[in-house]
Design an enzyme around this catalytic site. Structure first.
Site, PDB file in Angstrom:
ATOM      1  N   THR A   6       0.851  -1.190   0.000  1.00  0.00           N
ATOM      2  CA  THR A   6       0.000   0.000   0.000  1.00  0.00           C
ATOM      3  C   THR A   6       0.884   1.237   0.000  1.00  0.00           C
ATOM      4  OG1 THR A   6      -1.746   1.214   1.184  1.00  0.00           O
ATOM      5  CG2 THR A   6      -0.216  -0.053   2.533  1.00  0.00           C
ATOM      6  N   HIS A  65       2.619 -11.418  14.284  1.00  0.00           N
ATOM      7  CA  HIS A  65       3.695 -11.915  15.133  1.00  0.00           C
ATOM      8  C   HIS A  65       3.469 -13.377  15.542  1.00  0.00           C
ATOM      9  CE1 HIS A  65       7.332 -11.477  17.192  1.00  0.00           C
ATOM     10  NE2 HIS A  65       7.076 -10.468  17.990  1.00  0.00           N
TER      11      HIS A  65
END
Length: 516
Positions: free
Chosen positions: A435, A487
């Site tokens: 993006t 994560h």
């Protein structure tokens, strides 16, 4: 009987709004013929007939919000009643409104259509079904007052559910005699909302119509052509329907068009009514409370779900764009002459990202329950901003394409995204997303993951800054990079390594040619 159900609408899209039915109950339909338009926060989609036959039932009305695989209607065998309702005498269909008649009794020979009610007869307005799993609704607003004259199918009251806002039409022409359920009350399917005394003699001059100037009458005429979802937005916010450009089928105004027009109005300064000189200004005059649109609620829900599901973390780095800008400046004319497309920055970032994904494959993977799915293909999503919101078309097998092919595909996606011509399949199946907030002037950001992907790269504006080059201070064109990652699957070491590899490939583009 064959069910018509909501199809898959793209990644992260779990519901849609019924925009417009293109067929009516009793109509003959052919296999694969468009039946109904669905509107999502990204695109408008036509649902085709799964089989040939007769549209025997419409289960979800215009303006309702439906989830994936929800029942829209059913198709049965037969020749149909025809578009003009010539065969409605045995089916309980109102020839004037094409909806089940409030006064029709099952059977056929003895039923009475709403348009044929005797003058002076009292007809109940009842709460309709608002879709699967929806058994009750709140009275949002009465659109007419007791004593007002209404025509058959005119909206008289608005119901609000947890999925959609639905306008309830008048079952007959006449005068609203009594309101049974006040605004704010909770009602169940089949409850009586009010009573209409049928007939024309009770009052043909509707006070609201005679009091309105000619300009407002034109707006009202335009409103009558809108489907319930955009009409409600236009009416509640006092928009001029004739000034809204429609992007739907045949120029139809969609819910997204109405929301876009509302945002344009909201960006203009509000004209507050000036208080009397001696009266203190009340705080309420400087504030405005507006109910969040269903579209905005959906966007908020999905973004929050992304944060709730993934353990999101963002790491940053910066990159010296001198080398890429030099290559681009040196070869842009020759590149455009040979390939017919301008040489931009996105192609370099896509190629650099693929090299980094090969070295850190967990960024290109996803979690499925207790399994990790490693993707050995590189389908790169490119976020594109449009007036209606952000869409993410996918460049498939980007590792097998050259810079020219990638730039052409991204340019084509950008044009079609702004025109609303992207297909659903072109926005599905991405493995990683890029993006570019820099086109809007963003210096730094923390992009949110496009689930179920495990990584998203954020680009930002190029800004000249002093940096240390060896033992000297140089002014260089610098860009901050941001990698948001899950994560649960990507460790900090992998995320940092990923960004370092992108930085190295962009600062020395020859590494891309040598596959280093």
């Amino acid at each position: 009987m064959v069910d018509i159900r909501v199809p898959t609408l793209g990644e992260s899209v779990t519901e849609a709004t019924i925009g417009q039915w293109l067929k009516r109950e009793g109509d003959q339909v052919a296999a694969d013929e468009p039946l109904v338009e669905l509107e999502t926060d990204k695109v408008s989609v036509e649902v085709n007939a799964p089989a040939a036959g007769v549209l025997s039932k419409i289960a979800a009305q215009e303006g309702e919000t439906v989830e994936l695989d929800a029942l829209l209607g059913t198709i049965g065998e037969g020749d149909g009643a025809g578009a003009n309702g010539a065969g409605d005498e045995g089916g309980g269909i109102n020839a004037a409104s094409d909806t089940p008649s409030a006064a029709a009794a099952p059977g056929g020979a003895g039923e009475v259509k709403a348009s044929e009610e005797a003058d002076g007869e009292e007809v109940e307005i009842t709460a309709p079904s608002s879709g699967e799993s929806v058994s009750e609704a709140d009275i949002g607003e009465w659109l007419v007052k007791v004593g007002d004259y209404v025509k058959v199918d005119d909206p008289v009251v608005s119901l609000e559910t947890d999925k959609a806002a639905v306008d309830v039409p008048a079952p007959v022409s006449g005068v609203l005699k009594e309101i049974k359920a006040e605004e704010g009350a909770t009602v169940s399917v089949g409850d009586v909302l009010g009573i209409i005394t049928s007939g024309e003699a009770a009052g043909e001059s509707k006070p609201q119509e005679t009091a309105k100037p000619k300009a407002d009458n034109q707006t009202q005429t335009d409103l009558s052509t809108l489907s319930p979802a955009p009409r409600r937005i236009v009416e509640q916010n006092g928009l001029d329907a004739s000034q809204i450009a429609g992007s739907g089928r045949g120029g139809r105004v969609t819910k997204g068009d109405a929301l876009a027009a509302l945002e344009g109005v909201g960006s203009q300064p509000a004209k507050a009514k000036a208080p009397a000189p001696s009266a203190p200004r009340e705080l309420g005059e400087r504030e405005e409370r507006v109910k969040m649109s269903r579209l905005r609620q959906t966007i908020a829900k999905r973004l929050k779900e992304s944060q709730d599901i993934a353990a999101q973390l963002t790491t940053f780095n910066d990159v010296d764009m001198t080398a890429v800008m030099s290559v681009r400046s040196q070869y842009k004319e020759l590149f455009e002459k040979k390939h017919g497309v301008k040489l931009g920055f996105m192609g370099f970032f896509v190629k650099a990202a693929i090299q980094a994904l090969r070295e850190v494959p967990e960024v290109n993977a996803e979690i499925d329950g207790t399994d990790i799915i490693y993707k050995n293909h590189y389908d790169i999503g490119i976020a594109v901003g449009t007036e209606k919101g952000l869409v993410v078309p996918v460049v498939r097998d980007a590792d097998q394409k050259g810079l020219a092919e990638i730039e052409k595909e991204i340019g084509d996606y950008g044009r079609r995204a702004r025109d609303g011509d992207l297909k659903l399949e072109e926005m599905q199946g991405g493995t990683f997303t890029i993006t570019n907030g820099g086109v809007y002037g963003s210096l730094m950001s923390t992009p949110i993951l496009n689930m179920p992907q495990s990584g998203i790269l954020g680009m930002h504006r190029i800004e000249k800054r002093p940096i240390a080059v060896g033992d000297e201070i140089k002014i260089r064109p610098m860009m901050y990079l941001a990698l948001s990652y899950d994560h649960r699957i990507v460790d900090g070491k992998g995320a940092v390594t990923f960004l370092v590899r992108i930085k190295e490939n962009l600062e020395d583009p020859q590494r891309l040619l040598l596959d280093l």
